[in-house]
Design a protein around this motif. Sequence first.
Motif, short mmCIF file in Angstrom:
data_model
loop_
_atom_site.label_atom_id
_atom_site.label_comp_id
_atom_site.label_asym_id
_atom_site.label_seq_id
_atom_site.Cartn_x
_atom_site.Cartn_y
_atom_site.Cartn_z
N LYS A 13 0.83 -1.20 0.00
CA LYS A 13 0.00 0.00 0.00
C LYS A 13 0.87 1.26 0.00
CE LYS A 13 -3.58 2.34 2.66
NZ LYS A 13 -4.38 2.33 3.87
N GLU A 33 1.06 4.28 -2.72
CA GLU A 33 0.78 5.66 -2.31
C GLU A 33 2.01 6.54 -2.48
OE1 GLU A 33 -0.63 5.14 1.70
OE2 GLU A 33 -2.68 4.73 1.01
N ASP A 34 3.12 5.96 -2.98
CA ASP A 34 4.36 6.68 -3.27
C ASP A 34 4.96 7.33 -2.01
OD1 ASP A 34 6.32 7.25 -5.17
OD2 ASP A 34 5.56 9.29 -5.47
N ARG A 35 4.81 6.65 -0.84
CA ARG A 35 5.39 7.14 0.41
C ARG A 35 6.76 6.54 0.68
NH1 ARG A 35 2.37 5.36 4.83
NH2 ARG A 35 1.25 3.89 3.54
#
Length: 186
Positions: free
Chosen positions: A38, A42-44
């Motif tokens: 996830k 979400e590119d975190r």
Amino acid sequence: MQVLKNPPSDRRALVLNADFRPLSYYPLSTKPWQEVVKAVFEDRVDVVSTYDIEIRSPSMSMRLPSVISLKSYIDQNRPPAFTRYNVFLRDQFTCQYCGCRSDLTFDHVLPVSQGGRSSWTNIITACAPCNLRKGGKTPQQAHMNLTKNPHRPTMYQLQDLGRRFPPHYLHESWVDYLYWDTPLEP
């Protein structure tokens, strides 16, 4: 401690700060693979290393991350949370009266019945027999000596202490990012 060639059964990933250091050593900063996937979408996080396992959905596939790094740096100079776990870590999982390492509990140095509060400077790790023996007295009243006075540790002190307690296993892809005070088993 054992270094695994196959992924851990729960397929957790090691989480590194943006500077490629673990967020914590004890407990070792890992996340379940579902949360990691996830976070990737979400590119975190950036994927640093992967397992030899591919996961699929109807529209895509990807190799399962084994090491990720955060894209945003988390300051490690913040005060540590006052938790039972962190108090035990500060006290190196040792009774502060007798040195025992089993049946550990919290103990208020100045008992609550005498106005003591739950704080870094009034809570220590004690084994159940010592805690029971001390009861609602101060260490002086109970004729018990503390090995160390309680204090509020820094996050750096807790990280350093955490290196003394390596987990039971590490995946081989994690080893290059971790530094332990004890040697690793092959």
